[in-house]
Scaffold this motif. Structure first.
Motif, PDB file in Angstrom:
ATOM      1  N   HIS A  65       0.980 -45.101 -46.577  1.00  0.00           N
ATOM      2  CA  HIS A  65      -0.475 -45.263 -46.582  1.00  0.00           C
ATOM      3  C   HIS A  65      -0.948 -46.378 -45.650  1.00  0.00           C
ATOM      4  O   HIS A  65      -2.130 -46.533 -45.400  1.00  0.00           O
ATOM      5  N   HIS A  66      -0.018 -47.156 -45.094  1.00  0.00           N
ATOM      6  CA  HIS A  66      -0.396 -48.168 -44.110  1.00  0.00           C
ATOM      7  C   HIS A  66      -0.667 -47.553 -42.737  1.00  0.00           C
ATOM      8  O   HIS A  66      -1.308 -48.169 -41.902  1.00  0.00           O
ATOM      9  N   GLN A  67      -0.165 -46.354 -42.535  1.00  0.00           N
ATOM     10  CA  GLN A  67      -0.388 -45.645 -41.260  1.00  0.00           C
ATOM     11  C   GLN A  67      -1.896 -45.494 -41.040  1.00  0.00           C
ATOM     12  O   GLN A  67      -2.610 -45.003 -41.914  1.00  0.00           O
ATOM     13  N   ARG A  68      -2.339 -45.929 -39.876  1.00  0.00           N
ATOM     14  CA  ARG A  68      -3.771 -45.923 -39.602  1.00  0.00           C
ATOM     15  C   ARG A  68      -4.371 -44.516 -39.694  1.00  0.00           C
ATOM     16  O   ARG A  68      -3.747 -43.560 -39.292  1.00  0.00           O
ATOM     17  N   THR A  69      -5.526 -44.382 -40.196  1.00  0.00           N
ATOM     18  CA  THR A  69      -6.347 -43.154 -40.247  1.00  0.00           C
ATOM     19  C   THR A  69      -5.826 -42.059 -41.186  1.00  0.00           C
ATOM     20  O   THR A  69      -6.523 -41.088 -41.418  1.00  0.00           O
ATOM     21  N   ILE A  70      -4.607 -42.213 -41.687  1.00  0.00           N
ATOM     22  CA  ILE A  70      -4.044 -41.106 -42.471  1.00  0.00           C
ATOM     23  C   ILE A  70      -4.871 -40.835 -43.746  1.00  0.00           C
ATOM     24  O   ILE A  70      -5.136 -39.676 -44.087  1.00  0.00           O
ATOM     25  N   LEU A  71      -5.280 -41.884 -44.433  1.00  0.00           N
ATOM     26  CA  LEU A  71      -6.018 -41.683 -45.683  1.00  0.00           C
ATOM     27  C   LEU A  71      -7.354 -40.991 -45.429  1.00  0.00           C
ATOM     28  O   LEU A  71      -7.757 -40.083 -46.164  1.00  0.00           O
ATOM     29  N   ASN A  72      -8.030 -41.411 -44.354  1.00  0.00           N
ATOM     30  CA  ASN A  72      -9.297 -40.772 -43.998  1.00  0.00           C
ATOM     31  C   ASN A  72      -9.131 -39.298 -43.704  1.00  0.00           C
ATOM     32  O   ASN A  72      -9.889 -38.453 -44.174  1.00  0.00           O
ATOM     33  N   ARG A  73      -8.111 -38.987 -42.922  1.00  0.00           N
ATOM     34  CA  ARG A  73      -7.866 -37.584 -42.559  1.00  0.00           C
ATOM     35  C   ARG A  73      -7.520 -36.750 -43.792  1.00  0.00           C
ATOM     36  O   ARG A  73      -7.996 -35.633 -43.950  1.00  0.00           O
ATOM     37  N   LEU A  74      -6.673 -37.314 -44.635  1.00  0.00           N
ATOM     38  CA  LEU A  74      -6.279 -36.601 -45.851  1.00  0.00           C
ATOM     39  C   LEU A  74      -7.484 -36.322 -46.740  1.00  0.00           C
ATOM     40  O   LEU A  74      -7.664 -35.201 -47.230  1.00  0.00           O
ATOM     41  N   ILE A 114      -4.644 -24.480 -45.289  1.00  0.00           N
ATOM     42  CA  ILE A 114      -4.777 -25.830 -45.849  1.00  0.00           C
ATOM     43  C   ILE A 114      -3.452 -26.573 -45.741  1.00  0.00           C
ATOM     44  O   ILE A 114      -3.394 -27.730 -45.315  1.00  0.00           O
ATOM     45  N   ALA A 115      -2.367 -25.900 -46.111  1.00  0.00           N
ATOM     46  CA  ALA A 115      -1.042 -26.538 -46.062  1.00  0.00           C
ATOM     47  C   ALA A 115      -0.687 -26.934 -44.632  1.00  0.00           C
ATOM     48  O   ALA A 115      -0.198 -28.041 -44.389  1.00  0.00           O
ATOM     49  N   ASP A 116      -0.954 -26.040 -43.684  1.00  0.00           N
ATOM     50  CA  ASP A 116      -0.643 -26.349 -42.281  1.00  0.00           C
ATOM     51  C   ASP A 116      -1.437 -27.554 -41.795  1.00  0.00           C
ATOM     52  O   ASP A 116      -0.908 -28.433 -41.122  1.00  0.00           O
ATOM     53  N   LYS A 117      -2.720 -27.580 -42.132  1.00  0.00           N
ATOM     54  CA  LYS A 117      -3.565 -28.679 -41.666  1.00  0.00           C
ATOM     55  C   LYS A 117      -3.138 -30.014 -42.283  1.00  0.00           C
ATOM     56  O   LYS A 117      -3.121 -31.036 -41.605  1.00  0.00           O
ATOM     57  N   LEU A 118      -2.785 -29.990 -43.567  1.00  0.00           N
ATOM     58  CA  LEU A 118      -2.393 -31.232 -44.231  1.00  0.00           C
ATOM     59  C   LEU A 118      -1.021 -31.717 -43.760  1.00  0.00           C
ATOM     60  O   LEU A 118      -0.843 -32.899 -43.452  1.00  0.00           O
ATOM     61  N   THR A 119      -0.063 -30.805 -43.684  1.00  0.00           N
ATOM     62  CA  THR A 119       1.300 -31.230 -43.345  1.00  0.00           C
ATOM     63  C   THR A 119       1.420 -31.641 -41.877  1.00  0.00           C
ATOM     64  O   THR A 119       2.357 -32.347 -41.511  1.00  0.00           O
ATOM     65  N   SER A 120       0.475 -31.211 -41.044  1.00  0.00           N
ATOM     66  CA  SER A 120       0.568 -31.567 -39.616  1.00  0.00           C
ATOM     67  C   SER A 120      -0.201 -32.838 -39.271  1.00  0.00           C
ATOM     68  O   SER A 120      -0.241 -33.248 -38.115  1.00  0.00           O
TER      69      SER A 120
END
Ligand code: NI
Length: 139
Positions: A65-74, A114-120
């Protein structure tokens, strides 16, 4: 009680031996139960392949979760698909890593999208769609 049909089948000895070893390890008490489960598994696979019926599944994600922008994108993606994502469980694995399990329900193509978008999403360390069934058409 459900009606049962007894039938016989011919199978190579070596294949049957391997099958029996596997089902015994898994804890099946008899071949009939194991074969019924294999048939059900194939029927569920077909449900996902045909794409016209509602299915359910889970999407598992592991990320830092420290990875930048990941939480926003998720979060943005999950809100965009809020109708199909019926539950989300978030577990803090350690100081950095998170495990998220999403329960999803809808038409197979939508769920796969949805799975493709999230996992990528960049930074997702592990992402996997696990396919299941609503159980309506299975006995
Ligand atoms: Ni966390």
């Amino acid at each position: 009680m459900k009606k049962l049909t007894r039938f016989s089948l011919s199978i190579e000895n070596s294949l049957l031996k391997k099958f029996e070893e596997e089902i015994s390890k898994k804890g099946y008490k008899n071949r009939s139960q194991a074969i019924s489960d294999l048939i059900r598994k194939d029927l569920v696979k077909q449900e996902w392949g045909r794409g016209n019926k509602e299915v359910v599944g889970t999407i598992t994600l592991v990320y830092n979760h420290h990875q930048r922008t990941i939480l926003n994108r998720l979060l943005n993606l999950q809100h965009n698909f809020h109708k199909a994502i019926i539950s989300t469980t978030h577990i803090h694995l350690d100081k950095e890593n998170c495990l998220e399990v999403l329960v999803v329900k809808g038409k197979p193509n939508k769920i796969k999208e949805i799975a493709d978008k999230l996992t990528s999403i960049k930074g997702i360390k592990y992402g996997e769609l696990s396919t299941a069934t609503t159980g309506k058409d299975l006995t």
